[in-house]
Design a protein around this motif. Structure first.
Motif, PDB file in Angstrom:
ATOM      1  N   MET A   1       9.300  10.464   2.250  1.00  0.00           N
ATOM      2  CA  MET A   1       9.271   9.533   1.143  1.00  0.00           C
ATOM      3  C   MET A   1       8.257   9.978   0.099  1.00  0.00           C
ATOM      4  SD  MET A   1       9.578   5.845   3.135  1.00  0.00           S
ATOM      5  CE  MET A   1       9.599   4.876   1.658  1.00  0.00           C
ATOM      6  N   LEU A   2       7.062  10.359   0.574  1.00  0.00           N
ATOM      7  CA  LEU A   2       6.007  10.765  -0.357  1.00  0.00           C
ATOM      8  C   LEU A   2       6.410  12.003  -1.145  1.00  0.00           C
ATOM      9  CD1 LEU A   2       2.868  10.191   1.895  1.00  0.00           C
ATOM     10  CD2 LEU A   2       3.618   8.801  -0.052  1.00  0.00           C
ATOM     11  N   GLU A   3       7.101  12.939  -0.481  1.00  0.00           N
ATOM     12  CA  GLU A   3       7.528  14.157  -1.158  1.00  0.00           C
ATOM     13  C   GLU A   3       8.521  13.859  -2.280  1.00  0.00           C
ATOM     14  OE1 GLU A   3       9.080  16.802   1.793  1.00  0.00           O
ATOM     15  OE2 GLU A   3       7.144  17.003   2.800  1.00  0.00           O
ATOM     16  N   ASN A   4       9.225  12.726  -2.182  1.00  0.00           N
ATOM     17  CA  ASN A   4      10.199  12.334  -3.197  1.00  0.00           C
ATOM     18  C   ASN A   4       9.653  11.282  -4.150  1.00  0.00           C
ATOM     19  OD1 ASN A   4      12.574  13.928  -2.471  1.00  0.00           O
ATOM     20  ND2 ASN A   4      12.425  12.799  -0.553  1.00  0.00           N
ATOM     21  N   GLY A   5       8.336  11.090  -4.131  1.00  0.00           N
ATOM     22  CA  GLY A   5       7.702  10.169  -5.056  1.00  0.00           C
ATOM     23  C   GLY A   5       7.875   8.698  -4.725  1.00  0.00           C
ATOM     24  N   ILE A   6       8.235   8.401  -3.473  1.00  0.00           N
ATOM     25  CA  ILE A   6       8.414   7.008  -3.062  1.00  0.00           C
ATOM     26  C   ILE A   6       7.218   6.593  -2.214  1.00  0.00           C
ATOM     27  CG2 ILE A   6       9.863   5.397  -1.767  1.00  0.00           C
ATOM     28  CD1 ILE A   6      12.199   7.385  -2.294  1.00  0.00           C
ATOM     29  N   GLU A   7       6.528   5.556  -2.663  1.00  0.00           N
ATOM     30  CA  GLU A   7       5.363   5.054  -1.937  1.00  0.00           C
ATOM     31  C   GLU A   7       5.833   4.124  -0.816  1.00  0.00           C
ATOM     32  OE1 GLU A   7       1.492   5.038  -1.004  1.00  0.00           O
ATOM     33  OE2 GLU A   7       2.271   6.098  -2.748  1.00  0.00           O
ATOM     34  N   PRO A   8       5.537   4.458   0.432  1.00  0.00           N
ATOM     35  CA  PRO A   8       5.993   3.606   1.538  1.00  0.00           C
ATOM     36  C   PRO A   8       5.245   2.266   1.569  1.00  0.00           C
ATOM     37  CG  PRO A   8       4.765   5.497   2.370  1.00  0.00           C
ATOM     38  CD  PRO A   8       4.838   5.639   0.893  1.00  0.00           C
ATOM     39  N   PHE A   9       5.975   1.227   1.975  1.00  0.00           N
ATOM     40  CA  PHE A   9       5.396  -0.089   2.167  1.00  0.00           C
ATOM     41  C   PHE A   9       4.886  -0.214   3.602  1.00  0.00           C
ATOM     42  CE2 PHE A   9       8.584  -1.134  -1.192  1.00  0.00           C
ATOM     43  CZ  PHE A   9       7.679  -1.560  -2.152  1.00  0.00           C
ATOM     44  N   ARG A  10       4.152  -1.259   3.847  1.00  0.00           N
ATOM     45  CA  ARG A  10       3.607  -1.546   5.179  1.00  0.00           C
ATOM     46  C   ARG A  10       4.724  -1.564   6.228  1.00  0.00           C
ATOM     47  NH1 ARG A  10      -1.242  -3.758   5.333  1.00  0.00           N
ATOM     48  NH2 ARG A  10      -0.989  -4.558   3.244  1.00  0.00           N
TER      49      ARG A  10
ATOM     50  N   TYR B   1       5.681   1.881   7.523  1.00  0.00           N
ATOM     51  CA  TYR B   1       4.741   2.379   8.534  1.00  0.00           C
ATOM     52  C   TYR B   1       4.986   1.705   9.876  1.00  0.00           C
ATOM     53  CZ  TYR B   1       2.044   4.812   4.958  1.00  0.00           C
ATOM     54  OH  TYR B   1       1.644   5.662   3.960  1.00  0.00           O
ATOM     55  N   GLY B   2       5.262   0.402   9.840  1.00  0.00           N
ATOM     56  CA  GLY B   2       5.557  -0.319  11.078  1.00  0.00           C
ATOM     57  C   GLY B   2       6.767   0.255  11.790  1.00  0.00           C
ATOM     58  N   CYS B   3       7.805   0.574  11.024  1.00  0.00           N
ATOM     59  CA  CYS B   3       9.005   1.184  11.611  1.00  0.00           C
ATOM     60  C   CYS B   3       8.696   2.548  12.220  1.00  0.00           C
ATOM     61  CB  CYS B   3      10.102   1.324  10.563  1.00  0.00           C
ATOM     62  SG  CYS B   3      10.822  -0.230  10.061  1.00  0.00           S
ATOM     63  N   MET B   4       7.893   3.342  11.524  1.00  0.00           N
ATOM     64  CA  MET B   4       7.541   4.670  12.044  1.00  0.00           C
ATOM     65  C   MET B   4       6.729   4.567  13.329  1.00  0.00           C
ATOM     66  SD  MET B   4       8.990   7.071  10.505  1.00  0.00           S
ATOM     67  CE  MET B   4       8.120   8.317  11.425  1.00  0.00           C
ATOM     68  N   VAL B   5       5.787   3.640  13.368  1.00  0.00           N
ATOM     69  CA  VAL B   5       4.988   3.444  14.587  1.00  0.00           C
ATOM     70  C   VAL B   5       5.908   3.030  15.729  1.00  0.00           C
ATOM     71  CG1 VAL B   5       3.224   1.989  15.667  1.00  0.00           C
ATOM     72  CG2 VAL B   5       2.818   2.968  13.406  1.00  0.00           C
ATOM     73  N   ASP B   6       6.848   2.115  15.463  1.00  0.00           N
ATOM     74  CA  ASP B   6       7.795   1.675  16.481  1.00  0.00           C
ATOM     75  C   ASP B   6       8.623   2.852  16.993  1.00  0.00           C
ATOM     76  OD1 ASP B   6       9.273  -0.377  18.003  1.00  0.00           O
ATOM     77  OD2 ASP B   6      10.911   0.119  16.625  1.00  0.00           O
TER      78      ASP B   6
ATOM     79  N   PRO C   1      -4.711  -0.674   3.611  1.00  0.00           N
ATOM     80  CA  PRO C   1      -5.536  -1.399   4.576  1.00  0.00           C
ATOM     81  C   PRO C   1      -4.669  -2.245   5.504  1.00  0.00           C
ATOM     82  CG  PRO C   1      -5.629  -2.481   2.455  1.00  0.00           C
ATOM     83  CD  PRO C   1      -4.831  -1.211   2.265  1.00  0.00           C
ATOM     84  N   PRO C   2      -5.136  -2.483   6.722  1.00  0.00           N
ATOM     85  CA  PRO C   2      -4.370  -3.329   7.631  1.00  0.00           C
ATOM     86  C   PRO C   2      -4.321  -4.765   7.112  1.00  0.00           C
ATOM     87  CG  PRO C   2      -6.491  -2.758   8.596  1.00  0.00           C
ATOM     88  CD  PRO C   2      -6.366  -1.992   7.309  1.00  0.00           C
ATOM     89  N   ASN C   3      -3.261  -5.483   7.467  1.00  0.00           N
ATOM     90  CA  ASN C   3      -3.156  -6.870   7.025  1.00  0.00           C
ATOM     91  C   ASN C   3      -3.619  -7.812   8.133  1.00  0.00           C
ATOM     92  OD1 ASN C   3      -1.059  -7.067   8.850  1.00  0.00           O
ATOM     93  ND2 ASN C   3       0.545  -7.145   7.326  1.00  0.00           N
TER      94      ASN C   3
END
Length: 85
Positions: free
Chosen positions: A1-10, A13-18, A39-41
């Motif tokens: 996502m970052l390589e394509n200029g898309i800033e990931p949402f929280r 990250y949750g999906c990736m951790v899962d 930052p963590p929520n």
């Protein structure tokens, strides 16, 4: 996502951790969380507090599970159970 200029949402990250945890790549999941650019929520903090309390009073977490229906037959998959063909 970052390589394509898309800033990931929280949630990304949750999906990736899962996904990493389901693939038994817990160290990679921990590294991802530790290197978060956001930052963590409060939910992370609440879960941390809850898990600490569970540990203090010796409550064991129940493994997560998923199920799918394939041609009318339900297949159940539980975390850590490798018995399903």
């Amino acid at each position: 996502m970052l390589e394509n200029g898309i800033e990931p949402f929280r949630e990304h990250y949750g999906c990736m951790v899962d996904l990493l945890c389901r693939a038994i790549l817990v160290d990679e999941a921990c590294n991802l969380v530790e290197d978060l650019a956001i930052p963590p929520n409060p939910v992370w903090e609440k879960m941390s507090h809850l898990r600490k309390k569970m540990k203090e009073i010796d409550i064991k977490a129940v493994p997560g599970c998923s199920s799918i229906d394939v041609d009318g037959l339900v297949h159940v998959f539980a975390m850590g159970d490798w018995s399903h063909p």
